[in-house]
Design a protein around this motif. Structure first.
Motif, PDB file in Angstrom:
ATOM      1  N   ASP A  67     -11.553   0.126   8.886  1.00  0.00           N
ATOM      2  CA  ASP A  67     -10.494  -0.880   9.102  1.00  0.00           C
ATOM      3  C   ASP A  67      -9.811  -1.328   7.814  1.00  0.00           C
ATOM      4  N   LEU A  68     -10.007  -0.615   6.754  1.00  0.00           N
ATOM      5  CA  LEU A  68      -9.420  -1.011   5.470  1.00  0.00           C
ATOM      6  C   LEU A  68      -7.887  -1.041   5.573  1.00  0.00           C
ATOM      7  N   PRO A  69      -7.244  -2.128   5.089  1.00  0.00           N
ATOM      8  CA  PRO A  69      -5.773  -2.125   5.061  1.00  0.00           C
ATOM      9  C   PRO A  69      -5.261  -0.918   4.280  1.00  0.00           C
ATOM     10  N   SER A  70      -4.134  -0.399   4.706  1.00  0.00           N
ATOM     11  CA  SER A  70      -3.646   0.815   4.054  1.00  0.00           C
ATOM     12  C   SER A  70      -2.127   0.870   4.063  1.00  0.00           C
ATOM     13  N   ALA A  71      -1.591   1.783   3.293  1.00  0.00           N
ATOM     14  CA  ALA A  71      -0.145   2.019   3.270  1.00  0.00           C
ATOM     15  C   ALA A  71       0.094   3.466   2.865  1.00  0.00           C
ATOM     16  N   ILE A  72       1.186   4.017   3.379  1.00  0.00           N
ATOM     17  CA  ILE A  72       1.587   5.360   2.933  1.00  0.00           C
ATOM     18  C   ILE A  72       2.674   5.173   1.880  1.00  0.00           C
ATOM     19  N   THR A  73       2.351   5.525   0.667  1.00  0.00           N
ATOM     20  CA  THR A  73       3.297   5.294  -0.432  1.00  0.00           C
ATOM     21  C   THR A  73       4.006   6.570  -0.868  1.00  0.00           C
ATOM     22  N   LEU A  85     -16.588   6.277  -0.785  1.00  0.00           N
ATOM     23  CA  LEU A  85     -16.877   5.682   0.519  1.00  0.00           C
ATOM     24  C   LEU A  85     -17.954   4.597   0.426  1.00  0.00           C
ATOM     25  N   GLU A  86     -18.888   4.798  -0.492  1.00  0.00           N
ATOM     26  CA  GLU A  86     -19.907   3.759  -0.702  1.00  0.00           C
ATOM     27  C   GLU A  86     -19.233   2.473  -1.176  1.00  0.00           C
ATOM     28  N   ALA A  87     -18.278   2.621  -2.078  1.00  0.00           N
ATOM     29  CA  ALA A  87     -17.565   1.450  -2.594  1.00  0.00           C
ATOM     30  C   ALA A  87     -16.760   0.771  -1.483  1.00  0.00           C
ATOM     31  N   VAL A  88     -16.177   1.585  -0.615  1.00  0.00           N
ATOM     32  CA  VAL A  88     -15.422   1.019   0.510  1.00  0.00           C
ATOM     33  C   VAL A  88     -16.371   0.197   1.386  1.00  0.00           C
ATOM     34  N   LYS A  89     -17.548   0.777   1.678  1.00  0.00           N
ATOM     35  CA  LYS A  89     -18.528   0.076   2.520  1.00  0.00           C
ATOM     36  C   LYS A  89     -18.998  -1.226   1.877  1.00  0.00           C
ATOM     37  N   GLN A  90     -19.090  -1.202   0.555  1.00  0.00           N
ATOM     38  CA  GLN A  90     -19.559  -2.396  -0.162  1.00  0.00           C
ATOM     39  C   GLN A  90     -18.456  -3.459  -0.298  1.00  0.00           C
ATOM     40  N   GLY A  91     -17.263  -3.125   0.184  1.00  0.00           N
ATOM     41  CA  GLY A  91     -16.176  -4.098   0.118  1.00  0.00           C
ATOM     42  C   GLY A  91     -15.475  -4.156  -1.231  1.00  0.00           C
ATOM     43  N   VAL A  92     -15.689  -3.151  -2.040  1.00  0.00           N
ATOM     44  CA  VAL A  92     -15.052  -3.136  -3.364  1.00  0.00           C
ATOM     45  C   VAL A  92     -13.552  -2.878  -3.249  1.00  0.00           C
ATOM     46  N   VAL A  93     -13.183  -2.015  -2.301  1.00  0.00           N
ATOM     47  CA  VAL A  93     -11.776  -1.602  -2.183  1.00  0.00           C
ATOM     48  C   VAL A  93     -11.058  -2.525  -1.188  1.00  0.00           C
ATOM     49  N   ASP A  94      -9.865  -2.990  -1.591  1.00  0.00           N
ATOM     50  CA  ASP A  94      -9.102  -3.897  -0.732  1.00  0.00           C
ATOM     51  C   ASP A  94      -8.018  -3.175   0.049  1.00  0.00           C
ATOM     52  N   LYS A  95      -7.554  -2.075  -0.476  1.00  0.00           N
ATOM     53  CA  LYS A  95      -6.474  -1.356   0.219  1.00  0.00           C
ATOM     54  C   LYS A  95      -6.520   0.118  -0.163  1.00  0.00           C
ATOM     55  N   ALA A  96      -6.286   0.971   0.826  1.00  0.00           N
ATOM     56  CA  ALA A  96      -6.227   2.422   0.572  1.00  0.00           C
ATOM     57  C   ALA A  96      -4.788   2.888   0.700  1.00  0.00           C
ATOM     58  N   LEU A  97      -4.406   3.770  -0.183  1.00  0.00           N
ATOM     59  CA  LEU A  97      -3.058   4.339  -0.126  1.00  0.00           C
ATOM     60  C   LEU A  97      -3.139   5.812   0.254  1.00  0.00           C
ATOM     61  N   TYR A  98      -2.132   6.250   0.981  1.00  0.00           N
ATOM     62  CA  TYR A  98      -2.035   7.667   1.350  1.00  0.00           C
ATOM     63  C   TYR A  98      -0.715   8.219   0.827  1.00  0.00           C
ATOM     64  N   LEU A 147      10.538   2.035  -4.444  1.00  0.00           N
ATOM     65  CA  LEU A 147      10.261   0.733  -5.054  1.00  0.00           C
ATOM     66  C   LEU A 147       9.902  -0.291  -3.975  1.00  0.00           C
ATOM     67  N   ARG A 148      10.666  -0.260  -2.891  1.00  0.00           N
ATOM     68  CA  ARG A 148      10.397  -1.201  -1.796  1.00  0.00           C
ATOM     69  C   ARG A 148       8.976  -1.001  -1.252  1.00  0.00           C
ATOM     70  N   VAL A 149       8.629   0.265  -1.042  1.00  0.00           N
ATOM     71  CA  VAL A 149       7.300   0.576  -0.491  1.00  0.00           C
ATOM     72  C   VAL A 149       6.204   0.116  -1.454  1.00  0.00           C
ATOM     73  N   TRP A 150       6.388   0.372  -2.726  1.00  0.00           N
ATOM     74  CA  TRP A 150       5.347   0.031  -3.704  1.00  0.00           C
ATOM     75  C   TRP A 150       5.218  -1.485  -3.897  1.00  0.00           C
ATOM     76  N   LEU A 151       6.338  -2.174  -3.889  1.00  0.00           N
ATOM     77  CA  LEU A 151       6.251  -3.631  -4.076  1.00  0.00           C
ATOM     78  C   LEU A 151       5.560  -4.287  -2.876  1.00  0.00           C
ATOM     79  N   GLU A 152       5.708  -3.671  -1.710  1.00  0.00           N
ATOM     80  CA  GLU A 152       4.984  -4.179  -0.539  1.00  0.00           C
ATOM     81  C   GLU A 152       3.467  -4.016  -0.702  1.00  0.00           C
ATOM     82  N   VAL A 153       3.078  -2.940  -1.400  1.00  0.00           N
ATOM     83  CA  VAL A 153       1.649  -2.709  -1.632  1.00  0.00           C
ATOM     84  C   VAL A 153       1.040  -3.881  -2.396  1.00  0.00           C
ATOM     85  N   PHE A 154       1.821  -4.440  -3.298  1.00  0.00           N
ATOM     86  CA  PHE A 154       1.302  -5.506  -4.161  1.00  0.00           C
ATOM     87  C   PHE A 154       1.574  -6.901  -3.584  1.00  0.00           C
ATOM     88  N   GLN A 155       1.703  -6.993  -2.292  1.00  0.00           N
ATOM     89  CA  GLN A 155       1.871  -8.313  -1.655  1.00  0.00           C
ATOM     90  C   GLN A 155       0.501  -8.848  -1.260  1.00  0.00           C
TER      91      GLN A 155
END
Lengths: 338, 259
Positions: free
Chosen positions: A143-149, A115-128, A330-338
């Motif tokens: 407000d971190l962008p996220s996706a359920i993979t 969570l500290e890293a998230v606050k520092q802006g290190v993480v760009d996207k969270a996956l569930y 595959l579709r879901v994962w490739l969207e993660v890397f957009q």
């Protein structure tokens, strides 16, 4: 010419031990033709692990230690349930090199430093892995962008087998985490009153032996150390996957349950987790509350072989069709890397 | 040689006198198991240990003695008896009620039963108590109450039993409920026993039952069948247990001790 494939640096190492590392192994298979992947282990020792380096070689996946990577990188840095990713500031360094950091806890809790890293802006996207997990973790990510993979399982790795076990066998396969086991685990199994049944567990540990030191494990029990058998051989030895969980533990998805279903092992699992999304109760498994429900379903399946045979096939079909659709994952994962 | 089980209790004052009656009644019906009693005075026929001054509030000393003193003894199982207990016949193998569980305490009444007439247990409304139990992991449809007069614990489960009881006590206290030993034992039992329905009153009433309604008020149980009243539904059940929790017979027990 620049490659059209996304560059993905995966921080971790595949394994057939533990849900997240097993997931990684299957994910690499899913993505290897669509992404340019480099696996970055936490420790040098992994690079001498012939089993997994051969596995990676076979799929054309590169691997390297972090310190051997170029100082500037482009693409994505993906890590899943890697304890060291934040605590050892690997994520921070990867970000400094230019990677977009994608993180998946895989658990129902946040890891050290996450969570500290998230606050520092290190993480760009969270996956569930599931809505169930997202409800618990999302508040920490703001407000971190996220996706359920979800959780990709390569169904061909878990072939179906029609069971003809000499003794009806129930068991479970999970991390040897004492919290994953209910306080009454061995009594619970024995109290199901399945005639001549065998009980098989992998992966067992000294900690679990200590936890249940009050119980006399007789010759009905096989308590196997991690990876004592291949997952497939182990699951093929079971008729039912009976998976009661510890009272403080919440399962974010249930990978071993789906692996069991693929092999035709019928799951009996507790309500209150994520299992409702993995099976249709009564058709591809059983979701149980009360002990008597476990016992009634287990005995029904013990005494009614045609029913057991039919449900075993339905478990496989349900998992392949609804949970392990390669194109959809595959579709879901490739969207993660957009 | 390591004994399979012993009986134990912690007493002082009049309760120590009653403990004498317990041991006498056991010997009279041919029970020659060891009785370990932490006491402020001698109890003939028992192995006596000096009882330190103990806080009687809520009978929580049962759990602390179990963890700190009883665990040091060399038996596989320990059978707690309240000192207002009376043996009317030899119970045989007491451990038959374990059914592979490391703990046994009779699960008396289902607190979620809509037929219940009593609305609360230890002042906690039944539905709230059920919620507390469910929140801490009790999964069975029926959520049972217990009477703390007899419980059995395996030597190697004592630490877990204590920790579960303490965990539940803490959780309930945070939610505004300060419980005595019984709700804590009810919780630990239902977490550890595998199949709670194998430990209900009806399944085990040949061994032990509590005469809480005072069928033997100021008198000693006589080995004849009597009607047990369900604490919550008030249903009458004909019983004849070998060991009676003679809760309303304290004066008779004191007289019997000296007889």
């Amino acid at each position: 010419m620049k490659s059209a494939k996304q560059k993905v640096f995966v921080f971790g190492w595949p394994s057939f031990l533990g849900g997240a590392d097993t997931k990684l192994a299957h994910l690499l298979v899913l993505l290897h033709q669509h992404c340019e992947i480099t696996v970055v282990p936490n420790e040098n020792k992994h690079l001498h692990d012939r089993h997994w380096t051969k596995f990676l070689d076979a799929y054309g996946i590169k691997y390297a230690l972090f310190q051997n990577l170029p100082s500037k990188l482009e693409g994505f840095g993906l890590s899943m349930s890697n304890q060291c990713f934040f605590s050892h500031r690997i994520a921070h360094s990867a970000k400094e090199k230019g990677l977009k950091i994608i993180w998946s806890s895989e658990m129902m809790w946040h890891h050290d430093g996450e969570l500290e890293a998230v606050k520092q802006g290190v993480v760009d996207k969270a996956l569930y892995v599931s809505e169930f997990q997202k409800r618990t973790l999302a508040p920490g990510y703001a407000d971190l962008p996220s996706a359920i993979t979800g959780n990709y399982v390569e169904s061909e790795f878990f072939p179906f087998k029609e069971r003809h076990n000499a003794n009806f066998t129930i068991g479970r396969l999970s991390r040897a985490d004492p919290l994953k086991y209910p306080e009454d685990f061995p009594v619970f199994y024995e109290a199901l009153e399945l005639p001549e049944a065998r009980f098989r567990v992998m992966a067992w540990s000294d900690q679990l032996t200590h936890k249940y030191r009050w119980h006399l494990f007789d010759d009905r029990w096989d308590l196997l150390k991690p990876e004592k058998e291949s997952q497939v051989d182990f699951l093929h030895s079971l008729d039912l996957f009976v998976y009661p969980l510890g009272h403080t533990f919440r399962e974010s998805w249930g990978r071993s349950t789906v692996e069991a279903m693929l092999t035709g092992c019928i799951p009996l699992v507790p309500s209150g987790h994520q299992f409702e999304a993995l099976m249709v109760h009564g058709e591809s498994g059983f979701i149980c509350g009360d002990f008597l429900e476990y016992r009634n379903y287990a005995q029904q399946l013990f005494y009614d072989f045609p029913l057991r045979t039919r449900l075993a096939k339905q478990c496989r079909e349900h998992a392949v069709t609804n949970l392990c659709d390669r194109e959809e994952h595959l579709r879901v994962w490739l969207e993660v890397f957009q | 040689m390591k004994g399979r089980y012993c009986y134990w209790s912690v007493v002082d004052g009049d309760y120590a006198v009653m403990a004498q009656a317990v041991v006498k009644s056991a010997r009279r019906v041919g029970v020659f198991k060891d009785f370990h009693i932490w006491t402020d005075r001698p109890v003939e026929g028992a192995i006596c240990h000096q009882a330190a001054k103990f806080d009687k509030w809520g009978c929580l000393f049962k759990l602390t003695y179990l963890r700190d003193a009883v665990k040091q003894l060399n038996y596989d199982y320990f059978v707690w008896l309240d000192s207002d207990t009376y043996f009317v016949r030899n119970p045989g193998d007491v451990l038959r009620v374990m059914r592979c569980s490391p703990v046994h305490i009779t699960l008396e009444c289902d607190l979620s039963n809509p037929e219940n007439r009593r609305p609360d247990w230890w002042d906690c409304p039944n539905d709230q108590f059920v919620e507390l139990m469910r929140a801490k992991g009790v999964r069975s449809k029926a959520v049972f109450n217990v009477n703390g007069g007899l419980f059995i614990a395996h030597h190697d489960v004592i630490e877990t039993l204590f920790n579960l009881a303490y965990e539940f006590w803490t959780y309930c206290k945070e939610n505004g409920w300060t419980f005595n030993d019984e709700p804590l034992l009810a919780y630990a039992m239902q977490m550890l026993c595998g199949n709670p329905y194998a430990h209900t009153f009806r399944e085990t009433m040949d061994l032990w039952a509590s005469d809480w309604t005072g069928r033997y008020h100021d008198d000693l149980p006589d080995g004849k069948a009597w009607f047990f009243s369900d604490y919550f539904t008030e249903e009458k059940i004909l019983v004849n247990p070998a060991i009676v929790h003679a809760m309303r017979s304290k004066s008779a027990l004191i007289v019997s001790a000296g007889a």
